[in-house]
Write an enzyme that holds these catalytic residues in place. Structure first.
Site, PDB file in Angstrom:
ATOM      1  CG  ASP A   1      -1.603  -1.317   1.484  1.00  0.00           C
ATOM      2  OD1 ASP A   1      -2.000  -1.975   0.501  1.00  0.00           O
ATOM      3  OD2 ASP A   1      -1.727  -1.704   2.660  1.00  0.00           O
TER       4      ASP A   1
ATOM      5  CG  ASN B   1     -15.687  -7.794   0.807  1.00  0.00           C
ATOM      6  OD1 ASN B   1     -16.030  -8.408  -0.191  1.00  0.00           O
ATOM      7  ND2 ASN B   1     -15.437  -8.402   1.952  1.00  0.00           N
TER       8      ASN B   1
ATOM      9  CD  GLU C   1      -8.892  -3.087  -1.021  1.00  0.00           C
ATOM     10  OE1 GLU C   1      -9.635  -3.233  -0.028  1.00  0.00           O
ATOM     11  OE2 GLU C   1      -7.884  -3.803  -1.217  1.00  0.00           O
TER      12      GLU C   1
ATOM     13  CG  HIS D   1      -3.385   0.067  -1.689  1.00  0.00           C
ATOM     14  ND1 HIS D   1      -4.418  -0.244  -0.851  1.00  0.00           N
ATOM     15  CD2 HIS D   1      -3.018   1.334  -1.375  1.00  0.00           C
ATOM     16  CE1 HIS D   1      -4.655   0.784  -0.036  1.00  0.00           C
ATOM     17  NE2 HIS D   1      -3.814   1.761  -0.353  1.00  0.00           N
TER      18      HIS D   1
ATOM     19  NE  ARG E   1       0.054  -7.119   0.680  1.00  0.00           N
ATOM     20  CZ  ARG E   1      -1.010  -6.555   1.256  1.00  0.00           C
ATOM     21  NH1 ARG E   1      -2.058  -6.232   0.520  1.00  0.00           N
ATOM     22  NH2 ARG E   1      -1.037  -6.313   2.543  1.00  0.00           N
TER      23      ARG E   1
END
Length: 324
Positions: A14, A157, A194, A258, A291
């Protein structure tokens, strides 16, 4: 032409990079332990890889911000440094979701690595539900907050919402839903919109966002609006029917997403994102630490639309010649 190491920073998901008026790059991201907020600073974009990390906040042992510190972003708004982040009261899942809410920290000192950070508490929205991945952008003299949140009345979600801000930690206008997971590539594993990020180019403003589960199905979608349109009108925004940045199996890059945006030293627009280099994840993908933060230049086509290309393989310098 730009050359970047790939990955740029390992085990940081992120990622968010803020290019400040002092000429420095500031980096913040989720850490694998999900327990703290740390900032790196460098005079160069690639220098962030070796820059020391300064911890500016740690989660408390109990309370609403005591678990799973996710997706922080660092912004400079109205002369103040602001960190937006999501936190939960525990790591337990209730009704199929974590219990995250959005929070803000503010530093009024010039140096965010040395200054005092003050908790401003939760960012209040009309619905008390799972919410995360907040970002901020200014446009035509107005201040906007953009985030992901669950609406119990809508399947999925999280959806994407926008509102004008009164100050960096208070909404001014009612939230407007801009997008919900509905296309085939947005609902694999989980129904998710998101991680929004904003970039402006020419006469268009764009919101990228991430969709589906956080494994190899994770990908980036795109919303587009005219820069002169009412950004709080959902009809101003057009959703691209296909993802714009996806897994590339040949390059062994899985679940790119992200993202945020910055500019390199030459003024070129740069995509900042995370991705894994394998798919064999043991247990919940959320707790897999690999990640990695990656960056690549963005191309703009003749219609003024972004071309993100493909995520490049590891250990191969990214060389991208700008379009003529």
């Amino acid at each position: 032409m730009s050359n970047y190491p790939n990955p740029l920073i390992e085990q940081r998901a992120d990622p968010h990079i803020w290019l400040h008026s002092d000429g420095h790059y500031y980096f913040i991201a989720s850490v694998p332990e999900y327990d703290r907020l740390e900032i790196r600073r460098s005079k160069t974009l690639t220098g962030l890889a070796d820059a020391p990390a300064k911890i500016v906040w740690r989660k408390p042992d109990s309370g609403p911000m005591s678990a799973l510190i996710w997706a922080p972003e660092l912004h400079f708004i109205d002369g103040k440094w602001v960190i937006y982040y999501a936190a939960a009261p525990s790591q337990e899942i209730k009704d199929g979701l974590f219990q995250h809410r959005m929070y803000a920290l503010v530093c009024e000192d010039a140096d965010p690595l040395k200054g005092k950070w003050i908790e401003k508490g939760r960012i209040q929205t009309p619905i008390d539900s799972f919410s995360l991945d907040a970002t901020h952008f200014g446009h035509q003299g107005k201040s906007y907050y953009l985030w992901a949140q669950k609406d119990p009345a809508i399947r999925g979600n999280s959806n994407l919402y926008i509102a004008e801000m009164e100050n960096p930690w208070t909404l001014k206008s009612p939230p407007v839903m801009l997008s919900k997971p509905e296309l085939d590539w947005e609902i694999i594993g989980f129904w998710v919109n998101e991680g929004p990020a904003v970039i402006t180019h020419g006469d268009k403003i764009f919101i990228t966002y991430s969709a589906s589960a956080t494994d190899e199905n994770y990908c980036i979608g795109l919303l587009t609006a005219d820069v002169h349109s009412n950004l709080l009108d959902a009809s101003s925004w057009h959703k691209s029917p296909h993802p714009v940045f996806t897994t590339h199996a040949t390059n062994k890059q899985f679940g790119p997403g992200h993202n945020s945006f910055t500019r390199n030293e030459q003024g070129d627009d740069v995509l900042v994102y995370h991705a894994r280099n394998y798919t064999e994840i043991e247990g919940d993908p959320l707790y897999d630490p690999n990640r990695h933060t990656r960056i690549k230049n963005i191309r703009w086509d003749d219609n003024g639309l972004p071309d993100f290309g493909e995520p490049a393989a590891d250990n191969r310098p990214l060389t991208l010649q700008k379009l003529p």
